[in-house]
Design a protein around this motif. Structure first.
Motif, PDB file in Angstrom:
ATOM      1  N   PHE A  15       0.813  -1.208   0.000  1.00 56.46           N
ATOM      2  CA  PHE A  15       0.000   0.000   0.000  1.00 56.46           C
ATOM      3  C   PHE A  15       0.851   1.264   0.000  1.00 56.46           C
ATOM      4  O   PHE A  15       0.338   2.366   0.133  1.00 56.46           O
ATOM      5  N   ALA A  16       2.160   1.121  -0.146  1.00 60.77           N
ATOM      6  CA  ALA A  16       3.063   2.251   0.049  1.00 60.77           C
ATOM      7  C   ALA A  16       2.949   3.328  -1.007  1.00 60.77           C
ATOM      8  O   ALA A  16       3.397   4.450  -0.806  1.00 60.77           O
ATOM      9  N   ALA A  17       2.334   3.021  -2.138  1.00 61.00           N
ATOM     10  CA  ALA A  17       2.261   4.008  -3.218  1.00 61.00           C
ATOM     11  C   ALA A  17       1.376   5.191  -2.888  1.00 61.00           C
ATOM     12  O   ALA A  17       1.455   6.239  -3.510  1.00 61.00           O
ATOM     13  N   GLY A  18       0.469   5.031  -1.901  1.00 63.68           N
ATOM     14  CA  GLY A  18      -0.435   6.127  -1.533  1.00 63.68           C
ATOM     15  C   GLY A  18      -1.719   6.059  -2.329  1.00 63.68           C
ATOM     16  O   GLY A  18      -1.807   5.378  -3.355  1.00 63.68           O
ATOM     17  N   PRO A  19      -2.761   6.782  -1.886  1.00 66.68           N
ATOM     18  CA  PRO A  19      -4.079   6.672  -2.510  1.00 66.68           C
ATOM     19  C   PRO A  19      -4.159   7.340  -3.874  1.00 66.68           C
ATOM     20  O   PRO A  19      -3.854   8.500  -4.033  1.00 66.68           O
ATOM     21  N   VAL A  20      -4.563   6.562  -4.864  1.00 63.27           N
ATOM     22  CA  VAL A  20      -4.804   7.085  -6.209  1.00 63.27           C
ATOM     23  C   VAL A  20      -6.158   6.568  -6.636  1.00 63.27           C
ATOM     24  O   VAL A  20      -6.342   5.367  -6.800  1.00 63.27           O
ATOM     25  N   LEU A  21      -7.123   7.443  -6.773  1.00 58.71           N
ATOM     26  CA  LEU A  21      -8.480   7.022  -7.088  1.00 58.71           C
ATOM     27  C   LEU A  21      -8.598   6.647  -8.554  1.00 58.71           C
ATOM     28  O   LEU A  21      -8.272   7.429  -9.438  1.00 58.71           O
ATOM     29  N   ALA A  22      -9.083   5.435  -8.820  1.00 59.92           N
ATOM     30  CA  ALA A  22      -9.367   4.999 -10.185  1.00 59.92           C
ATOM     31  C   ALA A  22     -10.817   5.328 -10.472  1.00 59.92           C
ATOM     32  O   ALA A  22     -11.719   4.710  -9.927  1.00 59.92           O
ATOM     33  N   ALA A  23     -11.058   6.316 -11.321  1.00 61.68           N
ATOM     34  CA  ALA A  23     -12.417   6.791 -11.566  1.00 61.68           C
ATOM     35  C   ALA A  23     -13.306   5.686 -12.124  1.00 61.68           C
ATOM     36  O   ALA A  23     -14.472   5.562 -11.748  1.00 61.68           O
ATOM     37  N   ASP A  24     -12.741   4.875 -13.018  1.00 62.65           N
ATOM     38  CA  ASP A  24     -13.547   3.817 -13.599  1.00 62.65           C
ATOM     39  C   ASP A  24     -13.928   2.776 -12.555  1.00 62.65           C
ATOM     40  O   ASP A  24     -15.039   2.240 -12.558  1.00 62.65           O
ATOM     41  N   ALA A  25     -13.023   2.492 -11.609  1.00 63.42           N
ATOM     42  CA  ALA A  25     -13.325   1.531 -10.556  1.00 63.42           C
ATOM     43  C   ALA A  25     -14.426   2.060  -9.658  1.00 63.42           C
ATOM     44  O   ALA A  25     -15.358   1.336  -9.300  1.00 63.42           O
ATOM     45  N   GLU A  26     -14.350   3.336  -9.304  1.00 58.86           N
ATOM     46  CA  GLU A  26     -15.382   3.917  -8.443  1.00 58.86           C
ATOM     47  C   GLU A  26     -16.730   3.938  -9.159  1.00 58.86           C
ATOM     48  O   GLU A  26     -17.771   3.630  -8.580  1.00 58.86           O
ATOM     49  N   ALA A  37     -28.475  -2.350  -4.540  1.00 57.52           N
ATOM     50  CA  ALA A  37     -28.675  -1.767  -3.207  1.00 57.52           C
ATOM     51  C   ALA A  37     -27.893  -2.538  -2.160  1.00 57.52           C
ATOM     52  O   ALA A  37     -28.306  -2.656  -1.013  1.00 57.52           O
ATOM     53  N   MET A  38     -26.763  -3.098  -2.577  1.00 57.23           N
ATOM     54  CA  MET A  38     -25.897  -3.846  -1.679  1.00 57.23           C
ATOM     55  C   MET A  38     -24.479  -3.295  -1.795  1.00 57.23           C
ATOM     56  O   MET A  38     -24.090  -2.755  -2.833  1.00 57.23           O
ATOM     57  N   ASN A  39     -23.703  -3.434  -0.728  1.00 55.73           N
ATOM     58  CA  ASN A  39     -22.299  -3.082  -0.814  1.00 55.73           C
ATOM     59  C   ASN A  39     -21.564  -4.065  -1.716  1.00 55.73           C
ATOM     60  O   ASN A  39     -22.016  -5.186  -1.942  1.00 55.73           O
ATOM     61  N   MET A  40     -20.430  -3.629  -2.217  1.00 57.93           N
ATOM     62  CA  MET A  40     -19.690  -4.419  -3.200  1.00 57.93           C
ATOM     63  C   MET A  40     -19.382  -5.835  -2.706  1.00 57.93           C
ATOM     64  O   MET A  40     -19.467  -6.800  -3.461  1.00 57.93           O
ATOM     65  N   PHE A  41     -19.040  -5.952  -1.430  1.00 53.58           N
ATOM     66  CA  PHE A  41     -18.692  -7.263  -0.886  1.00 53.58           C
ATOM     67  C   PHE A  41     -19.799  -7.825   0.004  1.00 53.58           C
ATOM     68  O   PHE A  41     -19.556  -8.683   0.843  1.00 53.58           O
ATOM     69  N   GLY A  42     -21.019  -7.349  -0.210  1.00 56.49           N
ATOM     70  CA  GLY A  42     -22.169  -7.912   0.471  1.00 56.49           C
ATOM     71  C   GLY A  42     -22.683  -7.068   1.617  1.00 56.49           C
ATOM     72  O   GLY A  42     -21.971  -6.252   2.192  1.00 56.49           O
ATOM     73  N   THR A 174      -6.721  -0.098  -6.445  1.00 56.44           N
ATOM     74  CA  THR A 174      -5.689   0.447  -7.318  1.00 56.44           C
ATOM     75  C   THR A 174      -4.289   0.203  -6.764  1.00 56.44           C
ATOM     76  O   THR A 174      -3.376  -0.172  -7.499  1.00 56.44           O
ATOM     77  N   ASN A 175      -4.108   0.412  -5.470  1.00 57.60           N
ATOM     78  CA  ASN A 175      -2.782   0.330  -4.873  1.00 57.60           C
ATOM     79  C   ASN A 175      -2.383  -1.078  -4.457  1.00 57.60           C
ATOM     80  O   ASN A 175      -1.188  -1.362  -4.325  1.00 57.60           O
ATOM     81  N   ALA A 176      -3.352  -1.946  -4.241  1.00 54.57           N
ATOM     82  CA  ALA A 176      -3.055  -3.337  -3.900  1.00 54.57           C
ATOM     83  C   ALA A 176      -3.743  -4.233  -4.918  1.00 54.57           C
ATOM     84  O   ALA A 176      -3.171  -4.568  -5.937  1.00 54.57           O
ATOM     85  N   SER A 177      -4.989  -4.584  -4.663  1.00 57.71           N
ATOM     86  CA  SER A 177      -5.752  -5.400  -5.613  1.00 57.71           C
ATOM     87  C   SER A 177      -7.182  -5.543  -5.117  1.00 57.71           C
ATOM     88  O   SER A 177      -7.480  -5.313  -3.937  1.00 57.71           O
ATOM     89  N   TYR A 178      -8.043  -5.939  -6.018  1.00 56.40           N
ATOM     90  CA  TYR A 178      -9.430  -6.260  -5.655  1.00 56.40           C
ATOM     91  C   TYR A 178      -9.446  -7.364  -4.614  1.00 56.40           C
ATOM     92  O   TYR A 178     -10.213  -7.313  -3.648  1.00 56.40           O
ATOM     93  N   ALA A 180      -7.201  -8.141  -2.381  1.00 55.93           N
ATOM     94  CA  ALA A 180      -6.799  -7.640  -1.063  1.00 55.93           C
ATOM     95  C   ALA A 180      -7.959  -6.933  -0.377  1.00 55.93           C
ATOM     96  O   ALA A 180      -8.172  -7.082   0.833  1.00 55.93           O
ATOM     97  N   ASP A 181      -8.724  -6.179  -1.146  1.00 53.98           N
ATOM     98  CA  ASP A 181      -9.888  -5.483  -0.616  1.00 53.98           C
ATOM     99  C   ASP A 181     -10.924  -6.493  -0.119  1.00 53.98           C
ATOM    100  O   ASP A 181     -11.488  -6.361   0.975  1.00 53.98           O
ATOM    101  N   LYS A 182     -11.166  -7.516  -0.920  1.00 49.32           N
ATOM    102  CA  LYS A 182     -12.142  -8.547  -0.552  1.00 49.32           C
ATOM    103  C   LYS A 182     -11.707  -9.299   0.703  1.00 49.32           C
ATOM    104  O   LYS A 182     -12.522  -9.539   1.610  1.00 49.32           O
ATOM    105  N   VAL A 183     -10.429  -9.641   0.782  1.00 54.50           N
ATOM    106  CA  VAL A 183      -9.913 -10.356   1.951  1.00 54.50           C
ATOM    107  C   VAL A 183     -10.082  -9.512   3.204  1.00 54.50           C
ATOM    108  O   VAL A 183     -10.459 -10.017   4.272  1.00 54.50           O
ATOM    109  N   THR A 184      -9.810  -8.209   3.089  1.00 53.67           N
ATOM    110  CA  THR A 184      -9.959  -7.316   4.237  1.00 53.67           C
ATOM    111  C   THR A 184     -11.394  -7.306   4.734  1.00 53.67           C
ATOM    112  O   THR A 184     -11.664  -7.428   5.941  1.00 53.67           O
ATOM    113  N   HIS A 185     -12.354  -7.168   3.816  1.00 54.32           N
ATOM    114  CA  HIS A 185     -13.760  -7.200   4.200  1.00 54.32           C
ATOM    115  C   HIS A 185     -14.141  -8.561   4.777  1.00 54.32           C
ATOM    116  O   HIS A 185     -14.850  -8.642   5.792  1.00 54.32           O
ATOM    117  N   LYS A 186     -13.680  -9.609   4.144  1.00 52.87           N
ATOM    118  CA  LYS A 186     -14.045 -10.969   4.550  1.00 52.87           C
ATOM    119  C   LYS A 186     -13.585 -11.283   5.971  1.00 52.87           C
ATOM    120  O   LYS A 186     -14.378 -11.746   6.811  1.00 52.87           O
TER     121      LYS A 186
END
Length: 210
Positions: A15-26, A37-42, A174-178, A180-186
Motif C-alpha cells: 500500500f506504500a504508493a499512496g491513494p490514487v483514485l481509479a475513476a472507472d473503478a469507483e 442496493a448492496m455493498n460491493m462485498f455484500g 488500485t494500490n493493492a488489488s481487488y 486484497a480489498d475482498k480479503v480485508t472485508h471478509k
C-alpha cells in the motif's frame, strides 16, 4: 503482538504508493450498488450520516491519524491476550498471508479514509468517550445490519459514508488489488463476529462472506 507487527510490516509494502483514485473503478462500484442496493462485498448499504465521533475514537485507540495501527486498536479494546488468541485463530482459519493482508488492509483503509474525508472537507470531531470493550461493542453495533448480520461494508459506510467508503475501496483496489480489498472485508466480518460472541452479543449473525 510481535508476530502481528511483522505481519503488518510485510503487508503494508503493498500500500506504500499512496491513494490514487481509479475513476472507472469507483464508477463501476457505484453502478453495481445502484443496481443491487448492496455493498460491493455484500450486506446492505448504510446511506445515513456517518458516526464520525466513533470513527475518531477508533483512530485514537489505534495511535492517532498519523500513526494508526489496527492491531494496536484491537489491543486497546480487547487486551493483548485476547487479540493474540484471535490472530492465532484467524491464521489457522485463513493462513498467514491472508491475515497479513487483512491487518495491513485495515491500516490502509483508515489512512485512505481519513485522507478522502479531508479532501471532501469533512472535519473529524472530538472522539466519542468510548474505549475498551465499550468501543468494541459500539463498532459491532455500527456494523450490524437491520437483519442482525455484521457486515464490514456497513461498518465502513457508517464510519465514513457510503461515498467515501467507495472511494477507499477504489484506492485499495488500485494500490493493492481487488482481492486484497475482498480479503480485508471478509476477515473483518469473521473477526468482528468473533468479538461479538466474546462480548456476549450472541444475536449477531455471521456474514455469508467470511
Amino acid at each position: 503482538m510481535k508476530t502481528t507487527t511483522l505481519f503488518l510490516a510485510a503487508t503494508m509494502a503493498a500500500f506504500a504508493a499512496g491513494p490514487v483514485l481509479a475513476a472507472d473503478a469507483e464508477h463501476s462500484m457505484a453502478v453495481q450498488q445502484e443496481q443491487t442496493a448492496m455493498n460491493m462485498f455484500g450486506g446492505a448499504i448504510y446511506a445515513g450520516d456517518p458516526a464520525l465521533a466513533v470513527t475518531a475514537a477508533l483512530v485514537k485507540a489505534g495511535g492517532g491519524a498519523d500513526d494508526f495501527s489496527f492491531a494496536s486498536a484491537l489491543v486497546a479494546m480487547l487486551g493483548e491476550e485476547t487479540v493474540n488468541a484471535e490472530v492465532a485463530k484467524l491464521t489457522k482459519q485463513y493462513g498467514e498471508d491472508e491475515v497479513n493482508t487483512f491487518i495491513g488492509g485495515m491500516d490502509a483503509a483508515i489512512g485512505f479514509g481519513l485522507k478522502r474525508a479531508a479532501e471532501a472537507g469533512v472535519t473529524m470531531p472530538e472522539p466519542a468517550e468510548l474505549s475498551g470493550t465499550e468501543l468494541a461493542k459500539t463498532l459491532v453495533e455500527a456494523g450490524t445490519t437491520p437483519d442482525g448480520t455484521f457486515w464490514s461494508g456497513y461498518l465502513f459506510d457508517k464510519a465514513l459514508s457510503n461515498r467515501l467508503h467507495n472511494q477507499v475501496m477504489a484506492d485499495i483496489n488500485t494500490n493493492a488489488s481487488y482481492e486484497a480489498d475482498k480479503v480485508t472485508h471478509k476477515i473483518l466480518n469473521q473477526a468482528m463476529y468473533d468479538v461479538a460472541q466474546a462480548l456476549g452479543m450472541e444475536d449477531v449473525k455471521l456474514a455469508e462472506l467470511h
